[in-house]
Scaffold this motif. Structure first.
Motif, PDB file in Angstrom:
ATOM      1  N   THR A  45       0.732  -1.204   0.120  1.00  0.00           N
ATOM      2  CA  THR A  45      -0.009  -0.012   0.005  1.00  0.00           C
ATOM      3  C   THR A  45       0.753   1.274   0.061  1.00  0.00           C
ATOM      4  O   THR A  45       2.152   1.276   0.372  1.00  0.00           O
ATOM      5  CB  THR A  45      -0.864  -0.026   1.220  1.00  0.00           C
ATOM      6  N   CYS A  51      -5.049   3.796  -2.855  1.00  0.00           N
ATOM      7  CA  CYS A  51      -5.292   2.816  -1.807  1.00  0.00           C
ATOM      8  C   CYS A  51      -6.268   3.402  -0.710  1.00  0.00           C
ATOM      9  O   CYS A  51      -7.241   2.663  -0.226  1.00  0.00           O
ATOM     10  CB  CYS A  51      -3.883   2.726  -0.899  1.00  0.00           C
ATOM     11  N   TYR A  67      -5.927   0.235   8.055  1.00  0.00           N
ATOM     12  CA  TYR A  67      -5.017   1.044   7.018  1.00  0.00           C
ATOM     13  C   TYR A  67      -4.216   2.091   7.576  1.00  0.00           C
ATOM     14  O   TYR A  67      -4.474   3.229   7.609  1.00  0.00           O
ATOM     15  CB  TYR A  67      -5.968   1.504   5.752  1.00  0.00           C
ATOM     16  N   ARG A  75       6.010   2.222   2.111  1.00  0.00           N
ATOM     17  CA  ARG A  75       4.979   1.364   1.683  1.00  0.00           C
ATOM     18  C   ARG A  75       4.571   0.623   2.969  1.00  0.00           C
ATOM     19  O   ARG A  75       5.017   0.738   3.952  1.00  0.00           O
ATOM     20  CB  ARG A  75       5.636   0.052   0.906  1.00  0.00           C
ATOM     21  N   MET A  78      -2.633  -3.064   4.146  1.00  0.00           N
ATOM     22  CA  MET A  78      -3.973  -2.967   4.609  1.00  0.00           C
ATOM     23  C   MET A  78      -4.590  -4.408   4.885  1.00  0.00           C
ATOM     24  O   MET A  78      -4.413  -5.164   4.162  1.00  0.00           O
ATOM     25  CB  MET A  78      -4.841  -2.198   3.479  1.00  0.00           C
TER      26      MET A  78
END
Length: 274
Positions: A45, A51, A67, A75, A78
């Motif tokens: 993500t 995202c 999340y 990075r 999630m």
């Protein structure tokens, strides 16, 4: 005649979404919404719009969503669940915490901790090598003793098993060593328990070299409950939703009462005054 009861077995999918654009995130959402797994661990993500779109759509549809938004340029992971989640947060590692996100789901056999990982990739530069090794060292200190409780560790590990076929000389002993460390500390490779001799690759390079980067490990109390573990190649080989295949895991233990969720691909009707 009694009606057939739906399968309540705890099922999970890990899938590298590759920091998608909003357009690709929309196509990923359509695929993920049709998957049967109760818990989705989405790796790589970013803090980008794609995202955020996925998190917003799943949340609006009633799913539980963890999340932790990574810092700019970083990075993360999630976790999306049709089961109620508790204690969802970045793992308490002191280094790159968004790459290790932990959540707990309830099952009829007790709580199961789900740990989603996105281990850093690297090149040959000393800084990238040190970064990856420091992250893996932090994980070893944090998730030691997999015999203590029910835990599933899954995601894009960016490591290979020591007897990976083919063996790549570019991988260093500490990378192969992390896989071995998991086995020595009460964790079991769920895919290998069911498919000890199969050659499966979740990522294939431009020169057609295959790598089994995406893994699912279960702790000792869950090792005998692995009912199915298979790679899902369609999003990589057919629909091109990602450059990774997914990995689906099913455990022979019933999850808690699921949340009431709706189709995340359909926007909810706006509220009216009348």
């Amino acid at each position: 005649m009694p009606t057939e009861q739906p399968d309540r077995s705890l099922s999970l999918l890990t899938f590298n979404i590759g920091g998608p654009s909003p357009e690709r995130a929309g196509r990923q959402l359509a695929w993920l919404a049709q998957r049967p797994e109760q818990v989705l661990v989405l790796t790589e993500t970013t803090p980008g719009d794609g995202c955020a779109f996925l998190a917003d759509r799943f949340t609006s549809a009633g799913y539980a969503v963890a999340y932790p938004v990574p810092d700019k340029g970083e990075r993360g992971v999630m976790i999306v669940s049709r089961l109620p989640m508790a204690e969802a947060s970045p793992l308490s590692t002191a280094y790159l915490p968004y790459r290790a996100v932990s959540a707990t789901v309830k099952t009829q056999a007790g709580p199961v901790d789900v740990l989603g990982l996105y281990v850093p990739s690297r090149d040959a530069s000393p800084a990238k090598i040190e970064r990856k090794q420091r992250f893996l060292d932090g994980l070893q200190a944090t998730i030691a003793h997999g015999s203590a409780s029910g835990r599933v560790v899954l995601g894009d590990f960016n490591i290979l098993e020591p007897d990976h076929d083919p063996r790549y000389a570019t991988f260093r002993p500490f990378e192969y060593g992390f896989y071995s460390w998991l086995g020595d500390n009460g964790y079991h490779d769920a895919f290998r328990r069911l498919h000890p001799g199969d050659r499966e690759y979740s990522w294939v390079g431009r020169t057609n070299d295959g790598y089994r980067y995406d893994h699912a490990f279960v702790s000792d109390p869950l090792s005998g409950l692995v009912d199915d573990c298979t790679y899902v190649h369609e999003p990589r080989t057919v629909t091109r939703l990602s450059d990774h295949s997914g990995l689906s895991l099913r455990l022979a233990v019933a999850g808690d009462e699921p949340l009431v969720v709706f189709d995340p691909t359909v926007l909810p009707e706006p509220e009216t005054l009348f």
